[in-house]
Design an enzyme around this catalytic site. Sequence first.
Site, mmCIF file in Angstrom:
data_model
loop_
_atom_site.group_PDB
_atom_site.id
_atom_site.type_symbol
_atom_site.label_atom_id
_atom_site.label_comp_id
_atom_site.label_asym_id
_atom_site.label_seq_id
_atom_site.Cartn_x
_atom_site.Cartn_y
_atom_site.Cartn_z
ATOM 1 N N ARG A 138 0.858 -1.179 0.000
ATOM 2 C CA ARG A 138 0.000 0.000 0.000
ATOM 3 C C ARG A 138 0.893 1.227 0.000
ATOM 4 O O ARG A 138 1.700 1.414 0.911
ATOM 5 C CB ARG A 138 -0.875 -0.053 1.254
ATOM 6 C CG ARG A 138 -2.026 0.876 1.239
ATOM 7 C CD ARG A 138 -2.895 0.665 2.449
ATOM 8 N NE ARG A 138 -2.271 1.168 3.666
ATOM 9 C CZ ARG A 138 -2.925 1.399 4.789
ATOM 10 N NH1 ARG A 138 -4.216 1.134 4.859
ATOM 11 N NH2 ARG A 138 -2.316 1.865 5.848
ATOM 12 N N THR A 162 -0.650 7.670 -1.201
ATOM 13 C CA THR A 162 -1.963 7.568 -1.872
ATOM 14 C C THR A 162 -2.870 6.520 -1.217
ATOM 15 O O THR A 162 -4.077 6.521 -1.440
ATOM 16 C CB THR A 162 -1.783 7.163 -3.343
ATOM 17 O OG1 THR A 162 -1.236 5.841 -3.368
ATOM 18 C CG2 THR A 162 -0.844 8.099 -4.091
ATOM 19 N N ASP A 219 1.436 -2.642 12.100
ATOM 20 C CA ASP A 219 1.762 -3.087 10.738
ATOM 21 C C ASP A 219 2.054 -4.592 10.774
ATOM 22 O O ASP A 219 3.082 -5.031 11.298
ATOM 23 C CB ASP A 219 2.960 -2.315 10.194
ATOM 24 C CG ASP A 219 3.148 -2.585 8.706
ATOM 25 O OD1 ASP A 219 3.077 -1.635 7.909
ATOM 26 O OD2 ASP A 219 3.352 -3.774 8.335
ATOM 27 N N ASP A 275 5.409 -5.827 9.184
ATOM 28 C CA ASP A 275 6.581 -5.469 9.989
ATOM 29 C C ASP A 275 6.652 -6.310 11.263
ATOM 30 O O ASP A 275 7.732 -6.733 11.677
ATOM 31 C CB ASP A 275 6.530 -3.982 10.362
ATOM 32 C CG ASP A 275 6.897 -3.095 9.182
ATOM 33 O OD1 ASP A 275 7.572 -3.584 8.253
ATOM 34 O OD2 ASP A 275 6.497 -1.911 9.183
HETATM 35 O O1 PRP Z 1 -6.886 -2.517 3.201
HETATM 36 P P1 PRP Z 1 -5.691 -1.693 2.821
HETATM 37 O O2 PRP Z 1 -5.877 -0.242 3.164
HETATM 38 O O3 PRP Z 1 -5.252 -1.892 1.403
HETATM 39 O O4 PRP Z 1 -4.502 -2.119 3.780
HETATM 40 C C1 PRP Z 1 -4.221 -3.438 4.074
HETATM 41 C C2 PRP Z 1 -2.944 -3.870 3.430
HETATM 42 O O5 PRP Z 1 -1.836 -3.216 4.070
HETATM 43 C C3 PRP Z 1 -0.914 -4.212 4.550
HETATM 44 O O6 PRP Z 1 0.055 -4.504 3.623
HETATM 45 P P2 PRP Z 1 1.314 -3.531 3.417
HETATM 46 O O7 PRP Z 1 1.030 -2.513 2.370
HETATM 47 O O8 PRP Z 1 1.762 -2.993 4.744
HETATM 48 O O9 PRP Z 1 2.406 -4.499 2.827
HETATM 49 P P3 PRP Z 1 3.254 -5.612 3.610
HETATM 50 O O10 PRP Z 1 2.323 -6.769 3.852
HETATM 51 O O11 PRP Z 1 4.346 -5.921 2.668
HETATM 52 O O12 PRP Z 1 3.745 -5.012 4.902
HETATM 53 C C4 PRP Z 1 -1.827 -5.395 4.810
HETATM 54 O O13 PRP Z 1 -1.144 -6.602 4.931
HETATM 55 C C5 PRP Z 1 -2.783 -5.349 3.652
HETATM 56 O O14 PRP Z 1 -2.292 -5.979 2.480
HETATM 57 O O1 URA Z 2 -3.545 -1.471 10.489
HETATM 58 C C1 URA Z 2 -3.001 -1.790 9.409
HETATM 59 C C2 URA Z 2 -3.413 -1.282 8.162
HETATM 60 C C3 URA Z 2 -2.777 -1.686 7.042
HETATM 61 N N1 URA Z 2 -1.764 -2.559 7.134
HETATM 62 C C4 URA Z 2 -1.356 -3.054 8.327
HETATM 63 O O2 URA Z 2 -0.423 -3.869 8.386
HETATM 64 N N2 URA Z 2 -1.977 -2.655 9.428
HETATM 65 MG MG MG Z 3 2.999 -3.711 5.987
#
Ligand code: PRP
Ligand code: URA
Ligand code: MG
Length: 209
Positions: free
Chosen positions: A104, A108, A200, A203
């Site tokens: 994400r 944006t 997160d 992370d």
């Molecule tokens: O519903 P949304 O607003 O789209 O957010 C949720 C997304 O954000 C996180 O991924 P992230 O972008 O942090 O990637 P990662 O799993 O690599 O940390 C999570 O694991 C989802 O995929």
């Molecule tokens: O709370 C949140 C939202 C998006 N992605 C995450 O990992 N945590």
């Molecule tokens: Mg993430």
Amino acid sequence: MGKVIVLDHPLIKHKLTFVRDKNTGPKEFRELVKEISTLMAYEVTRDLPLEEVEIETPLAKTKSQVISGKKLGLVPILRAGLGMVEGMLDLLPAAKVGHIGLYRDPQTLKPVEYYCKLPEDVGERELIVLDPMLATGGSADAAINFLKKKGAHSIKLACLLAAPRGLELIQSNHPDVDVYLAAIDEGLNDHAYIVPGIGDAGDRLFGTK
Ligand SMILES: O=P(O)(O)OC[C@H]1O[C@H](OP(=O)(O)OP(=O)(O)O)[C@H](O)[C@@H]1O
Ligand SMILES: O=c1cc[nH]c(=O)[nH]1
Ligand SMILES: [Mg+2]
């Protein structure tokens, strides 16, 4: 409209408490996410079709039920969805696993795709999309759209936590998709993180912050 199933089980509630706790480190966090995923697999597969087969117990011939050849596919959204794969595979060892890489964009909040590898017969499989977090819903929406373009016609979504906004997006864009959750949280903060949430998920799983 797709069903929303919140798994109201004491074991899930208990484990989720420690997933939420900021003092839980990556090792325990990973183990808990895995265990919750196994418990979720039980409910996500509740409607799998059965067929009768004849077997012989040590005492008698009898008819008994087995799952009737339903092909399953797990589709984790990278990275955080990876944390849910092993726990599901413990109960569904024959499932194929496809991967969709999305992150994400922090400005944006739109999902950016960077990887995709799916089973060739994705259209014939009953798919379970895995992502611990359904926040704005943009990532899950993009992943489901992508799977549909590739021919998928049976999709479920399994997440640990959802915010109402993400849930509404999936329900309105994908009325054919049932959503399985461990909990629905209050909402999103200014950075679109789920509150109270777990932080997160990627992370915390991989220790990158
Ligand atoms: O519903 P949304 O607003 O789209 O957010 C949720 C997304 O954000 C996180 O991924 P992230 O972008 O942090 O990637 P990662 O799993 O690599 O940390 C999570 O694991 C989802 O995929
Ligand atoms: O709370 C949140 C939202 C998006 N992605 C995450 O990992 N945590
Ligand atoms: Mg993430």
